[in-house]
Design a protein around this motif. Sequence first.
Motif, PDB file in Angstrom:
ATOM      1  N   GLN A  91       0.799  -1.222   0.000  1.00  0.00           N
ATOM      2  CA  GLN A  91       0.000   0.000   0.000  1.00  0.00           C
ATOM      3  C   GLN A  91       0.840   1.285   0.000  1.00  0.00           C
ATOM      4  OE1 GLN A  91      -3.368   0.329  -0.653  1.00  0.00           O
ATOM      5  NE2 GLN A  91      -2.876  -1.756  -1.233  1.00  0.00           N
ATOM      6  N   ARG A  92       2.162   1.128  -0.024  1.00  0.00           N
ATOM      7  CA  ARG A  92       3.027   2.300  -0.155  1.00  0.00           C
ATOM      8  C   ARG A  92       3.805   2.289  -1.464  1.00  0.00           C
ATOM      9  NH1 ARG A  92       7.110   3.815   3.592  1.00  0.00           N
ATOM     10  NH2 ARG A  92       7.871   1.718   3.331  1.00  0.00           N
ATOM     11  N   PHE A 107      10.401  12.596  -9.231  1.00  0.00           N
ATOM     12  CA  PHE A 107       9.237  12.818  -8.366  1.00  0.00           C
ATOM     13  C   PHE A 107       9.520  12.540  -6.889  1.00  0.00           C
ATOM     14  CE2 PHE A 107       7.402  11.956 -12.589  1.00  0.00           C
ATOM     15  CZ  PHE A 107       6.754  13.169 -12.767  1.00  0.00           C
ATOM     16  N   ALA A 108      10.747  12.090  -6.549  1.00  0.00           N
ATOM     17  CA  ALA A 108      11.097  11.870  -5.139  1.00  0.00           C
ATOM     18  C   ALA A 108      10.944  13.182  -4.371  1.00  0.00           C
ATOM     19  CB  ALA A 108      12.520  11.342  -5.010  1.00  0.00           C
ATOM     20  N   LYS A 127       8.345   9.127  -1.323  1.00  0.00           N
ATOM     21  CA  LYS A 127       9.643   8.841  -0.731  1.00  0.00           C
ATOM     22  C   LYS A 127      10.678   8.558  -1.811  1.00  0.00           C
ATOM     23  CE  LYS A 127      11.862   5.743   2.605  1.00  0.00           C
ATOM     24  NZ  LYS A 127      11.624   4.630   3.541  1.00  0.00           N
ATOM     25  N   ARG A 128      10.323   7.689  -2.764  1.00  0.00           N
ATOM     26  CA  ARG A 128      11.265   7.304  -3.825  1.00  0.00           C
ATOM     27  C   ARG A 128      10.549   7.203  -5.160  1.00  0.00           C
ATOM     28  NH1 ARG A 128      14.483   2.232  -3.708  1.00  0.00           N
ATOM     29  NH2 ARG A 128      12.431   1.334  -3.482  1.00  0.00           N
ATOM     30  N   HIS A 129      11.298   7.513  -6.202  1.00  0.00           N
ATOM     31  CA  HIS A 129      10.849   7.312  -7.576  1.00  0.00           C
ATOM     32  C   HIS A 129      12.005   6.642  -8.305  1.00  0.00           C
ATOM     33  CE1 HIS A 129      10.514   9.237 -11.812  1.00  0.00           C
ATOM     34  NE2 HIS A 129       9.957   8.043 -11.814  1.00  0.00           N
ATOM     35  N   ILE A 138       6.841   4.019  -7.694  1.00  0.00           N
ATOM     36  CA  ILE A 138       6.681   5.090  -6.711  1.00  0.00           C
ATOM     37  C   ILE A 138       6.529   4.454  -5.335  1.00  0.00           C
ATOM     38  CG2 ILE A 138       5.197   6.986  -5.935  1.00  0.00           C
ATOM     39  CD1 ILE A 138       6.641   7.555  -8.599  1.00  0.00           C
ATOM     40  N   GLU A 139       7.298   4.969  -4.354  1.00  0.00           N
ATOM     41  CA  GLU A 139       7.145   4.540  -2.955  1.00  0.00           C
ATOM     42  C   GLU A 139       6.725   5.757  -2.152  1.00  0.00           C
ATOM     43  OE1 GLU A 139       9.574   2.671   0.854  1.00  0.00           O
ATOM     44  OE2 GLU A 139      10.616   2.930  -1.048  1.00  0.00           O
TER      45      GLU A 139
END
Length: 176
Positions: A91-92, A107-108, A127-129, A138-139
């Motif tokens: 879910q993240r 996008f990070a 958080k991360r891309h 994506i995170e």
Amino acid sequence: DFDDARVDVFRVNWRDVAQRVLMRRGSIGEVRRGPASFVAEVRGLSHYLQQPKGRLIQFTCDADLGDARCGVDLTSAVNAADGAVSSITDQRTFAITGIGTYEPGWFARGVATITSGANAGRSAEIKRHVTVGGSDTIELWQPMIDALEIGDGVRLTAGCDKQPSTCSARFANFVN
């Protein structure tokens, strides 16, 4: 409302209240209420010296990407993209398609806004891309309230690590 109310503490001769000496001066800070009483924090005058006033000049930028001081247009096609969830790790973390070709990390520290599905209208910080084999993942820092589903629409806005080199190279905005 007693926030920041002035407090003067005196030593007083109660037999002659005209005989008094100012011992301390401050203001009321945090107030906590209980069922039968309250506790008020008394802050000294030095508290005002610890409050930020004006703009903080430091190595990293103190503006938020896209705010009035920054001036970067986050609605432009260069800084935002619309896509759809193509697979879900948890879910993240999810893969997204349809956002075009952005360099990994673009996008990070940005924002993902869900545009359709159970979470429509909700946003979360990215958080991360990462891009692996042409697939963008994506995170998010926090999971969405409702479960993401394949096909949910997502609008991504660029992020900034607040470094002068990023501001200059990515956004051509070093002046701001």
